[in-house]
Write a protein that holds these residues in place. Structure first.
Motif, PDB file in Angstrom:
ATOM      1  N   VAL A 101       0.851  -1.191   0.000  1.00 24.91           N
ATOM      2  CA  VAL A 101       0.000   0.000   0.000  1.00 24.91           C
ATOM      3  C   VAL A 101       0.887   1.242   0.000  1.00 24.91           C
ATOM      4  CG1 VAL A 101      -1.685   1.360   1.287  1.00 24.91           C
ATOM      5  CG2 VAL A 101      -1.930  -1.136   1.140  1.00 24.91           C
ATOM      6  N   LYS A 104      -0.471   6.540  -3.346  1.00 25.47           N
ATOM      7  CA  LYS A 104      -1.483   6.575  -4.404  1.00 25.47           C
ATOM      8  C   LYS A 104      -2.619   5.602  -4.109  1.00 25.47           C
ATOM      9  CE  LYS A 104       1.532   8.129  -8.146  1.00 25.47           C
ATOM     10  NZ  LYS A 104       2.114   7.803  -9.474  1.00 25.47           N
ATOM     11  N   THR A 105      -2.265   4.429  -3.559  1.00 25.82           N
ATOM     12  CA  THR A 105      -3.301   3.458  -3.167  1.00 25.82           C
ATOM     13  C   THR A 105      -4.193   4.040  -2.090  1.00 25.82           C
ATOM     14  OG1 THR A 105      -1.868   1.594  -3.715  1.00 25.82           O
ATOM     15  CG2 THR A 105      -3.709   1.155  -2.233  1.00 25.82           C
ATOM     16  N   THR A 108      -6.568   6.510  -3.672  1.00 27.26           N
ATOM     17  CA  THR A 108      -7.630   5.839  -4.447  1.00 27.26           C
ATOM     18  C   THR A 108      -8.672   5.207  -3.525  1.00 27.26           C
ATOM     19  OG1 THR A 108      -6.108   5.362  -6.272  1.00 27.26           O
ATOM     20  CG2 THR A 108      -8.114   4.044  -6.140  1.00 27.26           C
ATOM     21  N   LEU A 109      -8.205   4.501  -2.493  1.00 24.44           N
ATOM     22  CA  LEU A 109      -9.151   3.822  -1.593  1.00 24.44           C
ATOM     23  C   LEU A 109      -9.974   4.820  -0.782  1.00 24.44           C
ATOM     24  CD1 LEU A 109      -7.020   0.788  -0.351  1.00 24.44           C
ATOM     25  CD2 LEU A 109      -8.822   0.831  -2.098  1.00 24.44           C
ATOM     26  N   PHE A 136      -7.539  -2.690  -8.983  1.00 24.13           N
ATOM     27  CA  PHE A 136      -7.272  -3.629  -7.897  1.00 24.13           C
ATOM     28  C   PHE A 136      -7.806  -5.000  -8.304  1.00 24.13           C
ATOM     29  CE2 PHE A 136      -5.887  -0.780  -4.446  1.00 24.13           C
ATOM     30  CZ  PHE A 136      -6.107   0.435  -5.069  1.00 24.13           C
ATOM     31  N   THR A 140      -4.856  -8.476  -4.775  1.00 18.85           N
ATOM     32  CA  THR A 140      -4.454  -7.296  -4.006  1.00 18.85           C
ATOM     33  C   THR A 140      -5.203  -7.242  -2.683  1.00 18.85           C
ATOM     34  OG1 THR A 140      -3.996  -6.063  -6.032  1.00 18.85           O
ATOM     35  CG2 THR A 140      -4.338  -4.783  -4.030  1.00 18.85           C
TER      36      THR A 140
END
Length: 579
Positions: A101, A104-105, A108-109, A136, A140
């Motif tokens: 993680v 950027k992840t 996004t989440l 994803f 993932t």
């Protein structure tokens, strides 16, 4: 938390939040600035009080970032950071501890699922929501679930003293694998930084699959994080170990590239570009006759890369030891033929700061002396804690008992074939005074004076005051820091070094991996001023005499040569310094 640590954390947070928001380039600028702030060896508070122009003198800190640092010091917040926090109200530090993680992840989440915390992340993963987010998938999502528990317990970077034995073990194991032709650690661990993130290991081989298979079968691996054709990762005792395999002809270039530091590599690449060369993990290439050097990684005539030395030779430079690769003038020194002849572990002749069961040590005088002889030392000093605030467990030797102990040390010395010094570790009080009476100090060979309490704020004047005491020979662990536990005193390394020269006092590198105090950057100031360094283990049992190697490599990070180090001298040389 000190201002320096707080500012560095805020800059790092800014970098992560900007990356989460999809901003390019600026995140790395903030990360480099954060690192410069963390490594600033003097009083950061005093620097900030001088204003933006002074802060702007820090490496990688430009006008915009220096303004934000001063803004934070004056108001306790950074307006731009507050605004982006409102855009992403996430627990970034915790979420980033989850394997795989990144910022950027996180962005996004949050945008897609409203994930703000580890608890939110776990709930979303268990509900199967993450795999439905574009980009994803089920794999993932499962990876996040697999790594959540570790993320909950993970925190600080790993101490060098905890990571190096793991690295030594995995290197020895991989060297026994037939397919492995060359094996070496890389990254900050190879540069012997006081704390590290992960253990990085590089292997040169024609059969990467065989090496990866052997690595993932390593008995000490608790679990396999990932395994591919060119790299793999396992975890052992909570520490991540990353393996990368390369073909033997590119081992040297890969080792240079993955050792870092990033700043050293950037400087070296720019140095190469100025000479019509191109450096990367695949080799050193002459691109002077190439129209577009950026058209590929292996463009041009390859003239180096099978060995690390060849990468520097391609630029007419001598090989630069890993400890020096921090972009502190080492490339210019190499070009000018001015690299230091760095101290080696075998140069150390003895240890001048050690404890016994007379204070908080674990072994007797006799056991410590016998252990030093077996370790290979030519001499040892017994320097138990005197009484004073901050002494661990409150166990210190009273003045009247120190003289009795000195007699016991001299008597025990008759039974070992090494030189033995009597001594004490006296406490430096908040006002710089020494905790042992003068008439007692005068009877001892070595007086180590160390701060143990009131370890906040600027301690420069306090330490210099202690140096002025005529009996003090060595300043022990000058900042009093404990890595990952407490920061210790702020000190002005230039003033400290100048005072050490003036008063003929040695500055200690405490080799205990929980301390490594002085730091390498502060040692550099001392060396430049002509101060004497003492490298001691502060051992409380014989098993920790081996800590000396951590002190030696910290000294090397400060450009120290054998002539700079007190206990690289023989016993007679030490006595000359003491007198």
């Amino acid at each position: 938390m000190t201002l320096k640590q707080d500012v560095a954390d805020r800059l790092e947070e800014m970098a992560n939040l900007l990356e989460a928001d999809g901003v390019e380039y600026k995140p790395n600028a903030y990360r480099r600035a954060a690192e410069s702030v963390r490594e600033y060896p003097g009083s950061f508070e005093a620097l900030v009080e001088e204003g933006e122009d002074a802060v702007n003198e820090l490496d990688h800190v430009g006008d915009a970032i220096s303004a934000k640092i001063v803004e934070y010091a004056e108001t306790g917040e950074i307006e731009e950071l507050t605004e982006i926090r409102e855009r992403y109200p996430v627990d970034m530090a915790a979420l980033l501890r989850v394997e795989g993680v990144g910022p950027k992840t996180v962005g996004t989440l949050y945008d897609e699922l409203g994930v703000e915390t580890l608890e939110d992340l776990e709930s979303a993963a268990r509900a199967g929501e993450i795999q439905n987010v574009k980009g994803f998938g089920a794999k993932t999502e499962q990876n996040i679930l697999d790594n959540l528990e570790f993320a909950k317990s993970a925190g600080e970077r790993t101490l060098l003293g905890d990571a190096r034995p793991v690295a030594d073990s995995v290197v020895a194991y991989l060297e026994s694998v037939d397919a492995a032709e060359s094996v070496e650690v890389a990254g900050s661990l190879r540069r012997w930084r006081a704390t590290i993130g992960d253990v990085d290991v590089l292997v040169g081989t024609e059969d990467g699959e065989a090496v990866v298979d052997a690595f993932t079968d390593w008995d000490e691996a608790d679990n396999v994080i990932e395994a591919g054709t060119e790299k793999a990762a396992v975890r052992t005792d909570g520490l991540r170990v990353d393996l990368r395999v390369v073909v033997p002809d590119e081992f040297g270039s890969a080792l240079q590239y993955f050792t870092g530091s990033k700043d050293h590599n950037v400087r070296l690449r720019n140095y190469a570009i100025e000479r019509g060369m191109k450096l990367n993990e695949y080799g050193a290439f002459d691109v002077s006759n190439v129209d577009d050097p950026d058209s590929g990684q292996r463009v041009g005539d390859r003239i180096g890369g099978s060995t690390e030395e060849s990468m520097y030779e391609a630029l007419d430079l001598p090989w630069i030891p890993p400890e020096l690769r921090e972009d502190r003038g080492e490339i210019r020194a190499a070009a000018d033929g001015d690299l230091p002849d760095l101290l080696e572990e075998d140069d150390i002749r003895g240890d001048l700061h050690n404890h016994t069961d007379w204070s908080d040590g674990n072994e007797t005088i006799e056991e410590m002396l016998a252990g030093a002889a077996e370790f290979g030392h030519d001499y040892l000093c017994i320097s138990d804690h005197a009484t004073g605030p901050g002494v661990v467990g409150g166990v210190g030797v009273e003045d009247e008992d120190l003289l009795e102990q000195a007699d016991a040390v001299r008597e025990a010395a008759e039974d070992v074939d090494i030189e033995v010094f009597t001594g004490v570790e006296a406490n430096i009080a908040a006002d710089g005074s020494i905790s042992v009476a003068d008439e007692v100090l005068d009877e001892l060979d070595v007086v180590v004076a160390s701060p143990h309490a009131a370890l906040d704020g600027d301690g420069t004047d306090r330490i210099i005051e202690a140096m002025q005491h005529p009996a003090v020979d060595i300043i022990g662990h000058p900042t009093g820091r404990l890595l990952n536990q407490r920061k210790g005193l702020d000190i002005d390394p230039e003033r400290l070094a100048e005072a050490a020269v003036e008063h003929d006092v040695a500055l200690e590198i405490n080799s205990n991996p929980h301390r490594l105090d002085l730091s390498g950057s502060a040692v550099k100031y001392a060396i430049d001023a002509g101060a004497t360094i003492a490298i001691n283990t502060d051992s409380h049992r014989t098993a920790t005499f081996e800590y000396i190697r951590y002190g030696v490599h910290t000294a090397r990070r400060g450009w120290a040569e054998a002539a700079d180090v007190l206990n690289a001298r023989d016993a007679e040389g030490v006595r000359e310094f003491l007198h």
